[in-house]
Design a protein around this motif. Structure first.
Motif, PDB file in Angstrom:
ATOM      1  N   PHE A  41       0.490  -1.377  -0.116  1.00  0.00           N
ATOM      2  CA  PHE A  41       0.230   0.123   0.122  1.00  0.00           C
ATOM      3  C   PHE A  41       0.794   1.053   0.415  1.00  0.00           C
ATOM      4  N   GLU A  42       1.948   1.009   0.830  1.00  0.00           N
ATOM      5  CA  GLU A  42       2.782   2.517   1.035  1.00  0.00           C
ATOM      6  C   GLU A  42       3.727   2.461  -0.537  1.00  0.00           C
ATOM      7  N   SER A  43       4.106   1.370  -0.619  1.00  0.00           N
ATOM      8  CA  SER A  43       4.847   1.916  -2.103  1.00  0.00           C
ATOM      9  C   SER A  43       3.846   2.092  -3.716  1.00  0.00           C
ATOM     10  N   GLY A  44       2.121   2.301  -3.335  1.00  0.00           N
ATOM     11  CA  GLY A  44       1.555   2.711  -4.201  1.00  0.00           C
ATOM     12  C   GLY A  44       0.997   1.367  -5.441  1.00  0.00           C
ATOM     13  N   SER A  45       1.948   0.064  -4.880  1.00  0.00           N
ATOM     14  CA  SER A  45       1.354  -0.880  -5.734  1.00  0.00           C
ATOM     15  C   SER A  45       0.345  -2.155  -5.577  1.00  0.00           C
ATOM     16  N   ARG A  46      -0.656  -1.352  -4.633  1.00  0.00           N
ATOM     17  CA  ARG A  46      -2.051  -2.336  -4.344  1.00  0.00           C
ATOM     18  C   ARG A  46      -2.347  -0.158  -3.564  1.00  0.00           C
ATOM     19  N   THR A  47      -4.116  -0.770  -4.315  1.00  0.00           N
ATOM     20  CA  THR A  47      -4.564   0.736  -3.336  1.00  0.00           C
ATOM     21  C   THR A  47      -6.491   0.612  -3.988  1.00  0.00           C
ATOM     22  N   LEU A  48      -6.293   1.755  -3.918  1.00  0.00           N
ATOM     23  CA  LEU A  48      -7.912   1.835  -3.621  1.00  0.00           C
ATOM     24  C   LEU A  48      -8.794   1.598  -5.018  1.00  0.00           C
ATOM     25  N   TYR A  49      -9.559   0.993  -5.019  1.00  0.00           N
ATOM     26  CA  TYR A  49     -10.568   1.291  -6.461  1.00  0.00           C
ATOM     27  C   TYR A  49     -11.169   2.749  -6.381  1.00  0.00           C
ATOM     28  N   ASP A  50     -11.387   2.903  -7.653  1.00  0.00           N
ATOM     29  CA  ASP A  50     -11.528   4.471  -8.190  1.00  0.00           C
ATOM     30  C   ASP A  50     -12.849   4.604  -7.788  1.00  0.00           C
ATOM     31  N   ASP A  51     -14.038   3.213  -7.643  1.00  0.00           N
ATOM     32  CA  ASP A  51     -15.694   3.905  -7.441  1.00  0.00           C
ATOM     33  C   ASP A  51     -16.445   3.541  -6.104  1.00  0.00           C
ATOM     34  N   VAL A  52     -14.946   3.347  -4.580  1.00  0.00           N
ATOM     35  CA  VAL A  52     -14.949   3.910  -3.815  1.00  0.00           C
ATOM     36  C   VAL A  52     -16.256   4.857  -3.186  1.00  0.00           C
ATOM     37  N   GLN A  53     -15.297   6.281  -3.330  1.00  0.00           N
ATOM     38  CA  GLN A  53     -15.571   6.679  -3.557  1.00  0.00           C
ATOM     39  C   GLN A  53     -17.574   7.124  -2.761  1.00  0.00           C
ATOM     40  N   SER A  54     -18.057   6.436  -4.318  1.00  0.00           N
ATOM     41  CA  SER A  54     -19.590   6.681  -4.103  1.00  0.00           C
ATOM     42  C   SER A  54     -20.544   5.720  -2.984  1.00  0.00           C
ATOM     43  N   VAL A  55     -18.829   5.193  -2.182  1.00  0.00           N
ATOM     44  CA  VAL A  55     -19.957   4.424  -1.033  1.00  0.00           C
ATOM     45  C   VAL A  55     -20.104   5.603   0.168  1.00  0.00           C
ATOM     46  N   THR A  56     -19.626   6.752   0.134  1.00  0.00           N
ATOM     47  CA  THR A  56     -20.098   7.824   0.595  1.00  0.00           C
ATOM     48  C   THR A  56     -21.577   8.529   0.799  1.00  0.00           C
ATOM     49  N   ASN A  57     -21.775   8.144  -0.851  1.00  0.00           N
ATOM     50  CA  ASN A  57     -23.691   8.867  -0.962  1.00  0.00           C
ATOM     51  C   ASN A  57     -24.650   8.122  -0.338  1.00  0.00           C
ATOM     52  N   LEU A  58     -24.008   6.582   0.200  1.00  0.00           N
ATOM     53  CA  LEU A  58     -25.060   5.524   0.824  1.00  0.00           C
ATOM     54  C   LEU A  58     -25.557   5.318   1.105  1.00  0.00           C
ATOM     55  N   ASP A  59     -26.817   6.918   1.847  1.00  0.00           N
ATOM     56  CA  ASP A  59     -27.448   6.979   2.958  1.00  0.00           C
ATOM     57  C   ASP A  59     -27.572   6.534   3.992  1.00  0.00           C
ATOM     58  N   ARG A  60     -27.157   5.362   4.608  1.00  0.00           N
ATOM     59  CA  ARG A  60     -27.982   4.330   5.344  1.00  0.00           C
ATOM     60  C   ARG A  60     -25.580   4.195   6.232  1.00  0.00           C
ATOM     61  N   PRO A  61     -26.252   3.270   7.342  1.00  0.00           N
ATOM     62  CA  PRO A  61     -24.835   2.692   7.907  1.00  0.00           C
ATOM     63  C   PRO A  61     -24.630   1.637   6.971  1.00  0.00           C
ATOM     64  N   ARG A  62     -22.763   1.876   7.501  1.00  0.00           N
ATOM     65  CA  ARG A  62     -22.261   0.830   7.030  1.00  0.00           C
ATOM     66  C   ARG A  62     -20.813   0.226   7.418  1.00  0.00           C
ATOM     67  N   GLY A  63     -20.816  -0.784   6.928  1.00  0.00           N
ATOM     68  CA  GLY A  63     -19.140  -1.813   7.497  1.00  0.00           C
ATOM     69  C   GLY A  63     -18.541  -1.796   7.377  1.00  0.00           C
ATOM     70  N   VAL A  64     -17.945  -2.711   7.409  1.00  0.00           N
ATOM     71  CA  VAL A  64     -16.124  -3.565   6.849  1.00  0.00           C
ATOM     72  C   VAL A  64     -16.285  -4.463   7.369  1.00  0.00           C
ATOM     73  N   VAL A  65     -16.281  -5.967   6.943  1.00  0.00           N
ATOM     74  CA  VAL A  65     -15.984  -7.344   7.472  1.00  0.00           C
ATOM     75  C   VAL A  65     -14.905  -7.944   6.728  1.00  0.00           C
ATOM     76  N   SER A  66     -14.410  -8.405   7.383  1.00  0.00           N
ATOM     77  CA  SER A  66     -13.265  -8.785   6.234  1.00  0.00           C
ATOM     78  C   SER A  66     -12.387 -10.006   6.433  1.00  0.00           C
ATOM     79  N   ASN A  67     -11.612 -11.068   6.097  1.00  0.00           N
ATOM     80  CA  ASN A  67     -11.433 -11.964   6.475  1.00  0.00           C
ATOM     81  C   ASN A  67      -9.692 -11.518   6.890  1.00  0.00           C
ATOM     82  N   ASN A  68      -9.620 -10.324   6.709  1.00  0.00           N
ATOM     83  CA  ASN A  68      -8.438 -10.046   6.749  1.00  0.00           C
ATOM     84  C   ASN A  68      -7.890  -9.204   8.215  1.00  0.00           C
ATOM     85  N   HIS A  69      -6.361  -9.016   8.374  1.00  0.00           N
ATOM     86  CA  HIS A  69      -6.708  -9.072  10.603  1.00  0.00           C
ATOM     87  C   HIS A  69      -7.593  -7.552  10.368  1.00  0.00           C
TER      88      HIS A  69
END
Length: 220
Positions: free
Chosen positions: A87-115
């Motif tokens: 992530f810090e080197s920029g070789s892995r990054t955010l998808y460009d459509d993630v910003q649209s998530v902030t426009n969803l007008d309801r509670p949001r959460g993240v659930v991952s198998n990662n740490h």
């Protein structure tokens, strides 16, 4: 079902690009070497990378005569470190459509198998902490392996924290869809480039090509 009162997202492959297989393999081999195993069986390395179980991990470590807790501490530390570096080197990054998530007008959460700490890093690194009301990842323990999706453990916790009665879970794998349905949630399978041709043996509630399509799905 529509009219969702919360939306939950997987992290890797949904919000950010998934970790490269080669990176995970290297971290796993380094962990084996750190506990004195210089030439681990490739099948064992693959098992760890693909997602092992507690019982299988104990069998592998017993085969080499190494302490399972010591090996797993090394593996989790090195795996997380390798992700941070990408992530810090920029070789892995955010998808460009993630910003649209902030426009969803309801509670949001993240659930991952990662740490859990890696999810936290991602949200902070990309300035997304404000976009989610809760987030859950896996503890860096041996026992947490059996709590990974399709187990509903972390999904259940997130839904309870959000007080949701009808939630949607957005993922990029069959285990995400299965976990959602086992938890009594609807699912949205997002076909990112890495899973564009994936054939599922379970049918998601929705299939989307971008997170931008969620507004239509959730408001229908």
């Amino acid at each position: 079902m529509t009219g969702y009162d919360a939306i939950l997202f997987d992290n890797d492959g949904v919000l950010v690009e998934p970790p490269a297989h080669e990176t995970a393999v290297e971290a796993t081999r380094e962990a084996f070497e750190e506990v004195g195993v210089r030439d681990p069986n490739q099948a064992h390395v693959d098992d760890v990378v693909r997602g092992t179980t507690v019982d299988r991990l104990r069998e592998m470590c017993a085969a080499y005569g190494v302490d399972v807790e010591a090996f797993w501490r090394a593996r989790e530390r090195l795996d997380e470190q390798s992700q941070f570096e990408k992530f810090e080197s920029g070789s892995r990054t955010l998808y460009d459509d993630v910003q649209s998530v902030t426009n969803l007008d309801r509670p949001r959460g993240v659930v991952s198998n990662n740490h859990h700490s890696t999810v936290e890093f991602v949200l902070d690194f990309f300035g997304l902490r404000h976009a989610f009301d809760t987030y859950h990842g896996r503890e860096k323990t041996v026992e947490s392996l059996d709590l990974k999706k399709p187990n509903t453990h972390y999904l259940d916790r997130a839904v309870a924290e959000l007080g949701a009665e009808s939630a949607l879970y957005v993922g990029d794998s069959e285990s995400d869809v299965r976990a959602a349905h086992r938890a009594g949630l609807d699912s949205a399978f997002v076909r990112r480039p890495h899973c564009r041709e994936t054939t599922l043996s379970v049918t998601p509630t929705h299939e989307i090509g971008s997170l931008r399509e969620l507004a239509a799905v959730t408001d229908a």
